[in-house]
Design a protein around this motif. Sequence first.
Motif, PDB file in Angstrom:
ATOM      1  N   ALA A  20       0.825  -1.208   0.000  1.00  0.00           N
ATOM      2  CA  ALA A  20       0.000   0.000   0.000  1.00  0.00           C
ATOM      3  C   ALA A  20       0.860   1.260   0.000  1.00  0.00           C
ATOM      4  O   ALA A  20       0.535   2.254  -0.676  1.00  0.00           O
ATOM      5  CB  ALA A  20      -0.936   0.007   1.207  1.00  0.00           C
ATOM      6  N   VAL A  21       1.972   1.229   0.722  1.00  0.00           N
ATOM      7  CA  VAL A  21       2.884   2.380   0.737  1.00  0.00           C
ATOM      8  C   VAL A  21       3.462   2.615  -0.656  1.00  0.00           C
ATOM      9  O   VAL A  21       3.525   3.758  -1.131  1.00  0.00           O
ATOM     10  CB  VAL A  21       4.011   2.171   1.778  1.00  0.00           C
ATOM     11  CG1 VAL A  21       5.150   3.147   1.571  1.00  0.00           C
ATOM     12  CG2 VAL A  21       3.454   2.300   3.182  1.00  0.00           C
ATOM     13  N   ILE A  22       3.857   1.548  -1.329  1.00  0.00           N
ATOM     14  CA  ILE A  22       4.417   1.695  -2.673  1.00  0.00           C
ATOM     15  C   ILE A  22       3.367   2.232  -3.636  1.00  0.00           C
ATOM     16  O   ILE A  22       3.611   3.195  -4.376  1.00  0.00           O
ATOM     17  CB  ILE A  22       5.005   0.358  -3.179  1.00  0.00           C
ATOM     18  CG1 ILE A  22       6.234  -0.022  -2.349  1.00  0.00           C
ATOM     19  CG2 ILE A  22       5.375   0.450  -4.658  1.00  0.00           C
ATOM     20  CD1 ILE A  22       6.772  -1.414  -2.618  1.00  0.00           C
ATOM     21  N   VAL A  23       2.176   1.627  -3.625  1.00  0.00           N
ATOM     22  CA  VAL A  23       1.111   2.074  -4.534  1.00  0.00           C
ATOM     23  C   VAL A  23       0.695   3.505  -4.200  1.00  0.00           C
ATOM     24  O   VAL A  23       0.538   4.341  -5.100  1.00  0.00           O
ATOM     25  CB  VAL A  23      -0.092   1.104  -4.473  1.00  0.00           C
ATOM     26  CG1 VAL A  23      -1.287   1.658  -5.226  1.00  0.00           C
ATOM     27  CG2 VAL A  23       0.300  -0.255  -5.027  1.00  0.00           C
ATOM     28  N   GLY A  24       0.527   3.799  -2.913  1.00  0.00           N
ATOM     29  CA  GLY A  24       0.177   5.158  -2.507  1.00  0.00           C
ATOM     30  C   GLY A  24       1.251   6.158  -2.902  1.00  0.00           C
ATOM     31  O   GLY A  24       0.945   7.274  -3.338  1.00  0.00           O
ATOM     32  N   GLY A  25       2.504   5.762  -2.770  1.00  0.00           N
ATOM     33  CA  GLY A  25       3.606   6.640  -3.169  1.00  0.00           C
ATOM     34  C   GLY A  25       3.601   6.925  -4.658  1.00  0.00           C
ATOM     35  O   GLY A  25       3.882   8.049  -5.081  1.00  0.00           O
ATOM     36  N   ILE A  26       3.267   5.916  -5.451  1.00  0.00           N
ATOM     37  CA  ILE A  26       3.171   6.113  -6.904  1.00  0.00           C
ATOM     38  C   ILE A  26       2.070   7.112  -7.217  1.00  0.00           C
ATOM     39  O   ILE A  26       2.256   8.044  -8.004  1.00  0.00           O
ATOM     40  CB  ILE A  26       2.913   4.769  -7.617  1.00  0.00           C
ATOM     41  CG1 ILE A  26       4.140   3.865  -7.526  1.00  0.00           C
ATOM     42  CG2 ILE A  26       2.517   4.993  -9.075  1.00  0.00           C
ATOM     43  CD1 ILE A  26       3.895   2.430  -7.957  1.00  0.00           C
ATOM     44  N   VAL A  27       0.909   6.931  -6.583  1.00  0.00           N
ATOM     45  CA  VAL A  27      -0.229   7.812  -6.838  1.00  0.00           C
ATOM     46  C   VAL A  27       0.092   9.248  -6.414  1.00  0.00           C
ATOM     47  O   VAL A  27      -0.146  10.201  -7.164  1.00  0.00           O
ATOM     48  CB  VAL A  27      -1.493   7.288  -6.124  1.00  0.00           C
ATOM     49  CG1 VAL A  27      -2.623   8.306  -6.169  1.00  0.00           C
ATOM     50  CG2 VAL A  27      -1.929   5.965  -6.729  1.00  0.00           C
ATOM     51  N   VAL A  28       0.644   9.411  -5.212  1.00  0.00           N
ATOM     52  CA  VAL A  28       0.957  10.752  -4.712  1.00  0.00           C
ATOM     53  C   VAL A  28       2.036  11.412  -5.566  1.00  0.00           C
ATOM     54  O   VAL A  28       1.914  12.582  -5.944  1.00  0.00           O
ATOM     55  CB  VAL A  28       1.380  10.687  -3.224  1.00  0.00           C
ATOM     56  CG1 VAL A  28       1.965  12.006  -2.760  1.00  0.00           C
ATOM     57  CG2 VAL A  28       0.200  10.296  -2.359  1.00  0.00           C
ATOM     58  N   ALA A  29       3.101  10.674  -5.888  1.00  0.00           N
ATOM     59  CA  ALA A  29       4.177  11.242  -6.706  1.00  0.00           C
ATOM     60  C   ALA A  29       3.660  11.648  -8.081  1.00  0.00           C
ATOM     61  O   ALA A  29       4.017  12.719  -8.599  1.00  0.00           O
ATOM     62  CB  ALA A  29       5.324  10.241  -6.843  1.00  0.00           C
ATOM     63  N   ALA A  30       2.814  10.812  -8.663  1.00  0.00           N
ATOM     64  CA  ALA A  30       2.254  11.132  -9.983  1.00  0.00           C
ATOM     65  C   ALA A  30       1.341  12.353  -9.891  1.00  0.00           C
ATOM     66  O   ALA A  30       1.393  13.242 -10.756  1.00  0.00           O
ATOM     67  CB  ALA A  30       1.497   9.937 -10.544  1.00  0.00           C
ATOM     68  N   ALA A  31       0.502  12.421  -8.872  1.00  0.00           N
ATOM     69  CA  ALA A  31      -0.421  13.551  -8.727  1.00  0.00           C
ATOM     70  C   ALA A  31       0.335  14.866  -8.537  1.00  0.00           C
ATOM     71  O   ALA A  31      -0.001  15.875  -9.163  1.00  0.00           O
ATOM     72  CB  ALA A  31      -1.370  13.303  -7.552  1.00  0.00           C
ATOM     73  N   GLN A  50      12.521  11.114  -7.156  1.00  0.00           N
ATOM     74  CA  GLN A  50      12.873  11.104  -5.737  1.00  0.00           C
ATOM     75  C   GLN A  50      11.684  10.698  -4.872  1.00  0.00           C
ATOM     76  O   GLN A  50      11.831   9.885  -3.960  1.00  0.00           O
ATOM     77  CB  GLN A  50      13.404  12.467  -5.307  1.00  0.00           C
ATOM     78  CG  GLN A  50      14.791  12.743  -5.832  1.00  0.00           C
ATOM     79  CD  GLN A  50      15.335  14.065  -5.334  1.00  0.00           C
ATOM     80  OE1 GLN A  50      14.596  14.910  -4.860  1.00  0.00           O
ATOM     81  NE2 GLN A  50      16.639  14.236  -5.452  1.00  0.00           N
ATOM     82  N   ARG A  51      10.516  11.248  -5.150  1.00  0.00           N
ATOM     83  CA  ARG A  51       9.321  10.868  -4.379  1.00  0.00           C
ATOM     84  C   ARG A  51       9.005   9.380  -4.560  1.00  0.00           C
ATOM     85  O   ARG A  51       8.687   8.674  -3.595  1.00  0.00           O
ATOM     86  CB  ARG A  51       8.117  11.696  -4.820  1.00  0.00           C
ATOM     87  CG  ARG A  51       8.134  13.100  -4.327  1.00  0.00           C
ATOM     88  CD  ARG A  51       6.835  13.829  -4.675  1.00  0.00           C
ATOM     89  NE  ARG A  51       7.032  15.240  -4.547  1.00  0.00           N
ATOM     90  CZ  ARG A  51       7.335  16.062  -5.551  1.00  0.00           C
ATOM     91  NH1 ARG A  51       7.442  15.600  -6.781  1.00  0.00           N
ATOM     92  NH2 ARG A  51       7.529  17.345  -5.330  1.00  0.00           N
ATOM     93  N   LEU A  52       9.067   8.933  -5.789  1.00  0.00           N
ATOM     94  CA  LEU A  52       8.792   7.527  -6.081  1.00  0.00           C
ATOM     95  C   LEU A  52       9.817   6.616  -5.406  1.00  0.00           C
ATOM     96  O   LEU A  52       9.472   5.599  -4.809  1.00  0.00           O
ATOM     97  CB  LEU A  52       8.784   7.306  -7.592  1.00  0.00           C
ATOM     98  CG  LEU A  52       8.416   5.925  -8.090  1.00  0.00           C
ATOM     99  CD1 LEU A  52       7.017   5.557  -7.651  1.00  0.00           C
ATOM    100  CD2 LEU A  52       8.525   5.881  -9.598  1.00  0.00           C
ATOM    101  N   GLY A  53      11.072   6.992  -5.473  1.00  0.00           N
ATOM    102  CA  GLY A  53      12.133   6.203  -4.840  1.00  0.00           C
ATOM    103  C   GLY A  53      11.957   6.100  -3.337  1.00  0.00           C
ATOM    104  O   GLY A  53      12.156   5.029  -2.748  1.00  0.00           O
ATOM    105  N   ARG A  54      11.566   7.198  -2.704  1.00  0.00           N
ATOM    106  CA  ARG A  54      11.339   7.164  -1.250  1.00  0.00           C
ATOM    107  C   ARG A  54      10.203   6.220  -0.895  1.00  0.00           C
ATOM    108  O   ARG A  54      10.278   5.477   0.086  1.00  0.00           O
ATOM    109  CB  ARG A  54      11.039   8.571  -0.736  1.00  0.00           C
ATOM    110  CG  ARG A  54      12.257   9.453  -0.691  1.00  0.00           C
ATOM    111  CD  ARG A  54      11.938  10.790  -0.040  1.00  0.00           C
ATOM    112  NE  ARG A  54      13.066  11.683  -0.198  1.00  0.00           N
ATOM    113  CZ  ARG A  54      13.048  12.790  -0.933  1.00  0.00           C
ATOM    114  NH1 ARG A  54      11.945  13.162  -1.554  1.00  0.00           N
ATOM    115  NH2 ARG A  54      14.115  13.533  -1.042  1.00  0.00           N
ATOM    116  N   ALA A  55       9.130   6.257  -1.676  1.00  0.00           N
ATOM    117  CA  ALA A  55       7.990   5.365  -1.415  1.00  0.00           C
ATOM    118  C   ALA A  55       8.400   3.904  -1.599  1.00  0.00           C
ATOM    119  O   ALA A  55       8.025   3.040  -0.788  1.00  0.00           O
ATOM    120  CB  ALA A  55       6.826   5.714  -2.340  1.00  0.00           C
TER     121      ALA A  55
END
Length: 123
Positions: A20-31, A50-55
């Motif tokens: 969920a953290v990875i998927v949420g990070g993808i969504v947030v970074a993309a948005a 960078q945002r995607l990598g952190r997630a």
Amino acid sequence: MHYNDVIEDVGTVIDAVGVAVIVGGIVVAAAISVRQTLARRGPVFDAFRQRLGRAILLGLELLVAGDIIRTVAGHPTLTSVGILAGIVAIRTFLSFSLQVEISGQWPWQKTTRTRLGCRAGPR
């Protein structure tokens, strides 16, 4: 419910949180990147990476924790410990590689930070 069932369930929940953290990070970074692109706020790609990598790093840490809990807290066998060692080695390599991508430097090349958290360059 038996001890091993509880441990298996805890490991599964931690794995689910990691995904969920990875998927949420993808969504947030993309948005955020789409919003910045539409607002024409300069280069967006590096910040997105960078945002995607952190997630991904945080998600990998949680996935490793879930694997460790299931393997060590249950009935560890030589096979399960060997599989865990392989998984941890692969995920550690991925984490190391992502950290280098995010920070742009090797982990042993630390920059000093000021009191406000901004990076201070070499003097």
